[in-house]
Write a protein that holds these residues in place. Structure first.
Motif, PDB file in Angstrom:
ATOM      1  N   ASN A   9       1.613  20.536  37.662  1.00 36.23           N
ATOM      2  CA  ASN A   9       2.387  20.174  36.626  1.00 36.23           C
ATOM      3  C   ASN A   9       3.887  19.637  37.232  1.00 36.23           C
ATOM      4  O   ASN A   9       4.847  20.210  36.485  1.00 36.23           O
ATOM      5  CB  ASN A   9       2.569  21.337  35.561  1.00 36.23           C
ATOM      6  CG  ASN A   9       3.051  20.764  34.169  1.00 36.23           C
ATOM      7  OD1 ASN A   9       3.322  19.495  34.016  1.00 36.23           O
ATOM      8  ND2 ASN A   9       3.580  21.843  33.341  1.00 36.23           N
TER       9      ASN A   9
ATOM     10  N   THR B   6       4.764  24.197  38.710  1.00 36.64           N
ATOM     11  CA  THR B   6       4.294  25.442  38.802  1.00 36.64           C
ATOM     12  C   THR B   6       3.519  25.889  40.124  1.00 36.64           C
ATOM     13  O   THR B   6       2.543  25.163  40.504  1.00 36.64           O
ATOM     14  CB  THR B   6       3.311  25.858  37.422  1.00 36.64           C
ATOM     15  OG1 THR B   6       4.027  25.606  36.348  1.00 36.64           O
ATOM     16  CG2 THR B   6       3.023  27.301  37.513  1.00 36.64           C
TER      17      THR B   6
ATOM     18  N   VAL C  18       1.235  23.226  43.869  1.00 45.65           N
ATOM     19  CA  VAL C  18       2.327  23.119  42.821  1.00 45.65           C
ATOM     20  C   VAL C  18       1.593  22.234  41.831  1.00 45.65           C
ATOM     21  O   VAL C  18       0.972  21.043  42.373  1.00 45.65           O
ATOM     22  CB  VAL C  18       3.596  22.592  43.480  1.00 45.65           C
ATOM     23  CG1 VAL C  18       4.470  22.748  42.388  1.00 45.65           C
ATOM     24  CG2 VAL C  18       3.987  23.257  44.587  1.00 45.65           C
TER      25      VAL C  18
ATOM     26  N   TYR D 194      10.284  19.803  39.277  1.00 42.64           N
ATOM     27  CA  TYR D 194       9.940  21.229  39.227  1.00 42.64           C
ATOM     28  C   TYR D 194       8.619  21.110  38.807  1.00 42.64           C
ATOM     29  O   TYR D 194       7.777  20.227  38.404  1.00 42.64           O
ATOM     30  CB  TYR D 194      10.889  21.726  37.908  1.00 42.64           C
ATOM     31  CG  TYR D 194      10.745  20.975  36.807  1.00 42.64           C
ATOM     32  CD1 TYR D 194      11.649  20.236  36.361  1.00 42.64           C
ATOM     33  CD2 TYR D 194       9.701  21.456  35.788  1.00 42.64           C
ATOM     34  CE1 TYR D 194      11.634  19.425  35.478  1.00 42.64           C
ATOM     35  CE2 TYR D 194       9.653  20.901  34.555  1.00 42.64           C
ATOM     36  CZ  TYR D 194      10.562  19.935  34.124  1.00 42.64           C
ATOM     37  OH  TYR D 194      10.369  19.146  33.042  1.00 42.64           O
TER      38      TYR D 194
ATOM     39  N   GLY E  92       1.151  32.258  38.750  1.00 42.66           N
ATOM     40  CA  GLY E  92       2.034  31.091  38.815  1.00 42.66           C
ATOM     41  C   GLY E  92       3.418  31.420  38.889  1.00 42.66           C
ATOM     42  O   GLY E  92       3.957  32.399  38.388  1.00 42.66           O
ATOM     43  N   GLN E  93       4.219  30.619  39.402  1.00 43.65           N
ATOM     44  CA  GLN E  93       5.746  30.711  39.470  1.00 43.65           C
ATOM     45  C   GLN E  93       6.473  29.136  39.512  1.00 43.65           C
ATOM     46  O   GLN E  93       6.070  28.222  40.178  1.00 43.65           O
ATOM     47  CB  GLN E  93       6.287  31.677  40.610  1.00 43.65           C
ATOM     48  CG  GLN E  93       7.470  31.763  40.720  1.00 43.65           C
ATOM     49  CD  GLN E  93       8.301  32.901  41.635  1.00 43.65           C
ATOM     50  OE1 GLN E  93       7.248  33.464  42.109  1.00 43.65           O
ATOM     51  NE2 GLN E  93       9.233  32.798  42.000  1.00 43.65           N
ATOM     52  N   LEU E  94       7.446  29.297  38.447  1.00 46.99           N
ATOM     53  CA  LEU E  94       8.356  27.954  38.466  1.00 46.99           C
ATOM     54  C   LEU E  94       8.828  27.831  39.750  1.00 46.99           C
ATOM     55  O   LEU E  94       9.866  28.797  40.386  1.00 46.99           O
ATOM     56  CB  LEU E  94       9.246  28.283  37.475  1.00 46.99           C
ATOM     57  CG  LEU E  94      10.215  27.021  37.272  1.00 46.99           C
ATOM     58  CD1 LEU E  94       9.543  25.711  36.550  1.00 46.99           C
ATOM     59  CD2 LEU E  94      11.367  27.324  36.375  1.00 46.99           C
TER      60      LEU E  94
END
Lengths: 268, 150
Positions: free
Chosen positions: B117, B144, B115, B142, B56-58
């Motif tokens: 959340n 995850t 993506v 934004y 996972g990445q923001l």
């Protein structure tokens, strides 16, 4: 991941398809109508209150509000002579108007080159050198302007205008908390437009009374239009439309004088 | 008189440029949304179990959008009568969708498939500044991004 998908969201849920100018038009017309109705009502209220102002109160009020009017005793002898001459003209014309003794007419002279004269609270009239220069060929022309200012005083226009002005200003200041700056600017413009309507009415009424007075004093109104002809030549054709003016147009005022002259000569 | 001319010119300019920008923006939004349709986007906080190894990445996307003179005037009048402030609705709709698109573009560049959340934040930027200033606002999206490990 099974069972998860992003379906197409139909357009137009959050955004209306109505043309933005339609909403703009409706709102502007609505607000403008509201302000005009309120401004006219407040204006009448102010005029009503002003009618209850006695002449003595008005003179006292003028004394407090316009202290500059009493500081010119130190003027030069030439200016004093000019002032005396103008005061005599005013007194002669005032005889035909039955201006009450409680409101003595005081003429003031200003050396400024402004081609104008004005009447204000408490029976004070200011005549500018520019006007004297513009009307130096005809006493009738100067008398016409002087009679016009006297008519304002006789009809108590300064007090009425002040009453209306204060009432509308009070109304517009209550709009200050509503909407943003743009809306307040709009409210002020519309509110001012209603004041101009009364201003034009007063000018027309003063013109009529002035014409009659000049006719009684001189037996003719020939030359009375010279000031307006001078003023209209100075405008260079760049005059705003009537609805945005404080005064009736120069052409209209000249026409009225000519009509009056034609009527009088026909009656003889 | 001259105030009125200046005012009407500003209104006309605001309307002309504002409407042109809005139409152009909506066209671009629709086009890019179609392009990024395969990259899925969810508000769900718990990411369901994946069949393949992922990380996972923001990812985030933000947009600052300004109101035009015309919209400001219409909204100001609307404050008097109440009702839908449609002038602002379309502006916010554009900002939200643009922010999500920018977030998705970042996710795509990282090679993500989805993506999770996803959250939206809104901030008014010029609030409290001089009153004459035209308001602008930021929308930030934004979430995850899930990227397949290779």
């Amino acid at each position: 991941m099974n069972g998860y998908e992003n379906p197409d969201i139909p357009e137009g849920i959050n955004v209306t398809q109505e043309h933005p100018l339609k909403e703009f038009g409706q709102l502007v017309i609505g607000v403008t109508a509201l302000i005009i109705i309120l401004a006219l009502a407040f204006s009448e209220l102010g005029a009503y209150a002003a009618r209850h102002l006695t002449l003595e109160q008005e003179v006292a009020l003028a004394h407090r509000m316009l202290p500059a009017m009493w500081t010119e005793t130190a003027a030069e002898p030439a200016e004093q002579a000019e002032r005396k001459h103008l005061q005599e003209l005013a007194d002669r014309l005032a005889r035909h108007m039955a201006i009450p003794a409680a409101m003595p007419v005081t003429v003031h002279y200003s050396a400024e080159p402004v081609v104008n004269a004005m009447a204000t609270l408490g029976g004070h009239i200011v005549v500018y050198q520019g006007l004297l220069d513009a009307t130096k060929d005809s006493e009738t022309a100067l008398a016409m302007v002087m009679a016009h200012e006297l008519a304002h005083i006789k009809l108590r226009h300064p007090a009425t205008a002040m009453g209306r002005g204060f009432a509308v200003a009070l109304l517009l200041s209550t709009f200050a908390g509503l909407g943003d700056n743009v809306m307040q600017g709009w409210a002020n413009s519309v509110g001012t437009l209603t004041a101009l309507r009364y201003s034009r009415e007063q000018e027309a009424a003063a013109d009529s009374l002035a014409l009659e007075t000049v006719y009684r004093e001189y037996g003719t109104v020939k030359g009375a239009e010279i000031f307006f002809e001078h003023a209209s030549a100075e405008d260079n054709g760049l005059t705003p439309p009537a609805i945005l003016s404080t005064h009736p147009s120069h052409e209209e005022r000249i026409r009225k004088i000519q009509n009056f002259a034609a009527k009088e000569s026909g009656a003889e | 008189m001259y105030d009125l001319i200046v005012f009407l010119t500003l209104i006309a300019l605001g309307y002309g440029f504002g409407q042109h920008a809005e139409r152009k923006h909506f066209r671009s939004i629709l086009e890019r949304e179609k392009e990024l349709k395969t990259l899925l986007c969810f508000s769900e906080r718990r990411i369901p179990e994946q069949e393949v190894p992922v990380q996972g990445q923001l990812v985030s996307g933000s947009v600052v959008i300004s109101i035009d003179y015309f919209k400001q005037f219409v909204a100001g009048l609307r404050n008097l009568f109440g009702g839908r402030v449609t002038a602002y609705e379309s502006l916010l709709e554009r900002a939200r969708r643009e922010a999500i698109l920018r977030m998705k573009e970042q996710a795509r560049d990282l090679g993500a498939d989805s993506v999770w959340n996803v959250r939206l934040e809104t901030a008014a930027i010029s609030q409290g500044a001089q009153r004459q200033q035209v308001g602008s606002m930021e929308v930030m999206a934004y979430g995850t991004a899930l990227i397949r490990k290779t």
